[in-house]
Design a protein around this motif. Structure first.
Motif, PDB file in Angstrom:
ATOM      1  N   LYS A 152       0.933  -1.365   0.227  1.00 36.07           N
ATOM      2  CA  LYS A 152      -0.008   0.007  -0.132  1.00 36.07           C
ATOM      3  C   LYS A 152       0.854   1.339   0.002  1.00 36.07           C
ATOM      4  CE  LYS A 152      -2.645  -1.549   3.645  1.00 36.07           C
ATOM      5  NZ  LYS A 152      -3.628  -1.620   4.731  1.00 36.07           N
ATOM      6  N   LEU A 153       2.002   1.214   0.890  1.00 33.44           N
ATOM      7  CA  LEU A 153       2.875   2.413   0.696  1.00 33.44           C
ATOM      8  C   LEU A 153       3.549   2.499  -0.713  1.00 33.44           C
ATOM      9  CD1 LEU A 153       4.264   4.680   2.086  1.00 33.44           C
ATOM     10  CD2 LEU A 153       6.171   2.894   2.956  1.00 33.44           C
ATOM     11  N   GLU A 154       4.107   1.313  -1.307  1.00 32.56           N
ATOM     12  CA  GLU A 154       4.577   1.430  -2.411  1.00 32.56           C
ATOM     13  C   GLU A 154       3.505   2.061  -3.531  1.00 32.56           C
ATOM     14  OE1 GLU A 154       5.781  -2.476  -3.393  1.00 32.56           O
ATOM     15  OE2 GLU A 154       7.487  -2.229  -1.809  1.00 32.56           O
ATOM     16  N   LEU A 155       2.194   1.452  -3.680  1.00 33.06           N
ATOM     17  CA  LEU A 155       1.133   1.870  -4.583  1.00 33.06           C
ATOM     18  C   LEU A 155       0.711   3.484  -4.233  1.00 33.06           C
ATOM     19  CD1 LEU A 155      -1.012  -1.259  -4.460  1.00 33.06           C
ATOM     20  CD2 LEU A 155       0.219  -0.245  -6.386  1.00 33.06           C
ATOM     21  N   SER A 156       0.893   3.958  -3.019  1.00 26.81           N
ATOM     22  CA  SER A 156       0.552   5.300  -2.550  1.00 26.81           C
ATOM     23  C   SER A 156       1.858   6.226  -3.276  1.00 26.81           C
ATOM     24  CB  SER A 156       0.431   5.846  -1.327  1.00 26.81           C
ATOM     25  OG  SER A 156       1.909   5.485  -0.585  1.00 26.81           O
ATOM     26  N   GLU A 157       3.033   5.968  -3.128  1.00 28.67           N
ATOM     27  CA  GLU A 157       4.079   6.606  -3.725  1.00 28.67           C
ATOM     28  C   GLU A 157       3.871   6.646  -5.280  1.00 28.67           C
ATOM     29  OE1 GLU A 157       7.382   4.670  -1.914  1.00 28.67           O
ATOM     30  OE2 GLU A 157       7.128   5.759  -0.121  1.00 28.67           O
ATOM     31  N   ARG A 158       3.722   5.435  -6.047  1.00 30.04           N
ATOM     32  CA  ARG A 158       3.413   5.319  -7.339  1.00 30.04           C
ATOM     33  C   ARG A 158       2.253   6.343  -7.646  1.00 30.04           C
ATOM     34  NH1 ARG A 158       1.411   0.830 -10.787  1.00 30.04           N
ATOM     35  NH2 ARG A 158       1.955   1.517 -12.915  1.00 30.04           N
ATOM     36  N   ALA A 159       1.232   6.306  -7.009  1.00 34.98           N
ATOM     37  CA  ALA A 159       0.055   6.981  -7.679  1.00 34.98           C
ATOM     38  C   ALA A 159       0.414   8.545  -7.413  1.00 34.98           C
ATOM     39  CB  ALA A 159      -1.070   6.803  -6.741  1.00 34.98           C
ATOM     40  N   MET A 160       1.130   8.875  -6.442  1.00 33.74           N
ATOM     41  CA  MET A 160       1.434  10.431  -6.361  1.00 33.74           C
ATOM     42  C   MET A 160       2.443  10.725  -7.393  1.00 33.74           C
ATOM     43  SD  MET A 160      -0.300  11.500  -4.276  1.00 33.74           S
ATOM     44  CE  MET A 160       0.323  13.077  -4.097  1.00 33.74           C
ATOM     45  N   ALA A 161       3.484   9.655  -7.935  1.00 32.20           N
ATOM     46  CA  ALA A 161       4.390  10.131  -8.953  1.00 32.20           C
ATOM     47  C   ALA A 161       3.925  10.127 -10.419  1.00 32.20           C
ATOM     48  CB  ALA A 161       5.612   8.950  -8.782  1.00 32.20           C
ATOM     49  N   LEU A 162       2.997   8.987 -10.698  1.00 35.90           N
ATOM     50  CA  LEU A 162       2.516   8.929 -12.003  1.00 35.90           C
ATOM     51  C   LEU A 162       1.798  10.391 -12.463  1.00 35.90           C
ATOM     52  CD1 LEU A 162       0.891   5.391 -11.969  1.00 35.90           C
ATOM     53  CD2 LEU A 162       2.959   6.264 -13.210  1.00 35.90           C
ATOM     54  N   SER A 163       1.761  10.426 -13.904  1.00 29.24           N
ATOM     55  CA  SER A 163       0.826  11.474 -14.315  1.00 29.24           C
ATOM     56  C   SER A 163      -0.521  11.153 -14.206  1.00 29.24           C
ATOM     57  CB  SER A 163       1.205  11.924 -16.037  1.00 29.24           C
ATOM     58  OG  SER A 163       0.691  10.801 -16.712  1.00 29.24           O
ATOM     59  N   VAL A 164      -1.397  12.072 -14.390  1.00 24.00           N
ATOM     60  CA  VAL A 164      -2.899  11.791 -14.015  1.00 24.00           C
ATOM     61  C   VAL A 164      -3.412  11.132 -15.009  1.00 24.00           C
ATOM     62  CG1 VAL A 164      -5.276  12.988 -14.586  1.00 24.00           C
ATOM     63  CG2 VAL A 164      -3.430  14.088 -13.000  1.00 24.00           C
ATOM     64  N   ASP A 165      -2.814  11.068 -16.511  1.00 24.75           N
ATOM     65  CA  ASP A 165      -3.287   9.973 -17.552  1.00 24.75           C
ATOM     66  C   ASP A 165      -2.766   8.614 -17.593  1.00 24.75           C
ATOM     67  OD1 ASP A 165      -4.467  12.063 -18.774  1.00 24.75           O
ATOM     68  OD2 ASP A 165      -2.820  12.515 -20.188  1.00 24.75           O
ATOM     69  N   GLU A 166      -1.674   8.456 -16.713  1.00 19.82           N
ATOM     70  CA  GLU A 166      -1.089   7.170 -16.455  1.00 19.82           C
ATOM     71  C   GLU A 166      -1.958   6.393 -15.274  1.00 19.82           C
ATOM     72  OE1 GLU A 166       3.564   7.242 -17.356  1.00 19.82           O
ATOM     73  OE2 GLU A 166       2.851   8.674 -15.643  1.00 19.82           O
ATOM     74  N   LEU A 167      -2.464   7.347 -14.368  1.00 20.22           N
ATOM     75  CA  LEU A 167      -3.183   6.560 -13.516  1.00 20.22           C
ATOM     76  C   LEU A 167      -4.616   6.582 -13.488  1.00 20.22           C
ATOM     77  CD1 LEU A 167      -3.100   5.783 -10.164  1.00 20.22           C
ATOM     78  CD2 LEU A 167      -3.238   8.543  -9.787  1.00 20.22           C
ATOM     79  N   LEU A 168      -5.217   7.583 -14.010  1.00 16.55           N
ATOM     80  CA  LEU A 168      -6.833   7.824 -13.984  1.00 16.55           C
ATOM     81  C   LEU A 168      -7.334   8.060 -15.327  1.00 16.55           C
ATOM     82  CD1 LEU A 168      -6.867  10.561 -11.111  1.00 16.55           C
ATOM     83  CD2 LEU A 168      -7.347   7.846 -10.788  1.00 16.55           C
ATOM     84  N   ILE A 169      -8.679   7.667 -15.651  1.00 16.58           N
ATOM     85  CA  ILE A 169      -9.437   7.999 -16.826  1.00 16.58           C
ATOM     86  C   ILE A 169     -10.284   8.922 -16.478  1.00 16.58           C
ATOM     87  CG2 ILE A 169     -10.935   7.368 -18.681  1.00 16.58           C
ATOM     88  CD1 ILE A 169      -9.599   4.364 -17.823  1.00 16.58           C
ATOM     89  N   VAL A 170     -10.262  10.120 -16.791  1.00 16.15           N
ATOM     90  CA  VAL A 170     -11.102  11.243 -16.713  1.00 16.15           C
ATOM     91  C   VAL A 170     -12.159  11.677 -17.631  1.00 16.15           C
ATOM     92  CG1 VAL A 170     -11.186  13.869 -15.820  1.00 16.15           C
ATOM     93  CG2 VAL A 170      -9.376  12.376 -15.248  1.00 16.15           C
ATOM     94  N   LYS A 171     -13.208  11.495 -17.120  1.00 20.20           N
ATOM     95  CA  LYS A 171     -14.256  11.837 -18.480  1.00 20.20           C
ATOM     96  C   LYS A 171     -15.517  12.940 -17.881  1.00 20.20           C
ATOM     97  CE  LYS A 171     -17.882   8.767 -20.132  1.00 20.20           C
ATOM     98  NZ  LYS A 171     -18.359   7.433 -20.063  1.00 20.20           N
ATOM     99  N   ARG A 172     -15.551  14.022 -18.629  1.00 20.74           N
ATOM    100  CA  ARG A 172     -17.007  14.671 -18.303  1.00 20.74           C
ATOM    101  C   ARG A 172     -18.066  14.158 -18.659  1.00 20.74           C
ATOM    102  NH1 ARG A 172     -17.627  20.524 -17.821  1.00 20.74           N
ATOM    103  NH2 ARG A 172     -15.418  20.840 -17.342  1.00 20.74           N
ATOM    104  N   ILE A 173     -19.006  14.202 -17.723  1.00 16.33           N
ATOM    105  CA  ILE A 173     -20.361  13.328 -17.960  1.00 16.33           C
ATOM    106  C   ILE A 173     -21.591  14.565 -18.052  1.00 16.33           C
ATOM    107  CG2 ILE A 173     -19.703  10.933 -17.328  1.00 16.33           C
ATOM    108  CD1 ILE A 173     -21.009  11.746 -14.652  1.00 16.33           C
ATOM    109  N   SER A 174     -21.452  15.825 -17.628  1.00 18.28           N
ATOM    110  CA  SER A 174     -22.395  16.857 -18.054  1.00 18.28           C
ATOM    111  C   SER A 174     -21.712  18.104 -17.672  1.00 18.28           C
ATOM    112  CB  SER A 174     -23.446  16.545 -16.892  1.00 18.28           C
ATOM    113  OG  SER A 174     -22.979  16.487 -15.629  1.00 18.28           O
TER     114      SER A 174
END
Length: 174
Positions: A152-174
């Motif tokens: 969990k610690l490694e994943l938290s550090e990775r989540a903070m280091a990745l770009s938004v596009d590498e970590l998440l899918i962002v979609k406007r829905i309205s």
């Protein structure tokens, strides 16, 4: 890593990831980091350079865990204000093979804008879900708990280091 700026009445708060970690503790660090990045991505999509107002934000979380809840509450006070809901059946980002639990979040504004932010499927390794399953079944050994905390610690550090596009899918829905 930049801070999240949030308007609270007449004051603009600068909330860092470190601030949220202090509020939450260390139980669900991966979720705290992903939740923090989720809000950064959502606010960038919904507000651009403007500072959001706490009272205008509502959140639907597909995940019922304390890490996501705590980051969303600390930054937006959505739970306190009664505009935080959980829907583990939300049909997007159902990555856990053992139970319904969505890693997607819908952040909405008072004027009707909304964005869906989903964790990419390849971010969490299969071992993460195995540890969660063992925990629910009270089958964790002391070594499992140590290994899971480290993951969990490694994943938290990775989540903070990745770009938004590498970590998440962002979609406007309205």
């Amino acid at each position: 890593m930049s801070v999240i700026c949030m308007r609270d009445r007449k004051e603009v708060l600068e909330i860092s990831y470190s601030d949220v970690k202090k509020y939450h503790g260390s139980v669900a660090l991966m979720a705290v980091a992903v939740g923090y990045r989720t809000l950064q991505a959502a606010f960038a999509e919904l507000y651009g350079e403007e500072v959001p107002n706490r009272k205008d934000i509502s959140i639907m979380s597909g995940h019922a865990g304390p890490g996501f809840r705590d980051v969303f509450e600390f930054v937006t006070r959505a739970l306190t204000r009664g505009v935080y809901t959980v829907n583990v059946e939300y049909p997007v980002a159902q990555h856990d093979p053992y139970r319904p639990q969505s890693y997607a979040y819908v952040i909405s504004t008072a004027d009707g804008k909304a964005v869906e932010v989903a964790l990419r499927q390849d971010f969490l390794p299969p071992a993460f879900y195995e540890y969660l399953k063992k925990g629910r079944e009270n089958a964790m050994t002391e070594q499992d708990e140590e290994d899971f905390d480290r993951l969990k610690l490694e994943l938290s550090e990775r989540a903070m280091a990745l770009s938004v596009d590498e970590l998440l899918i962002v979609k406007r829905i309205s």
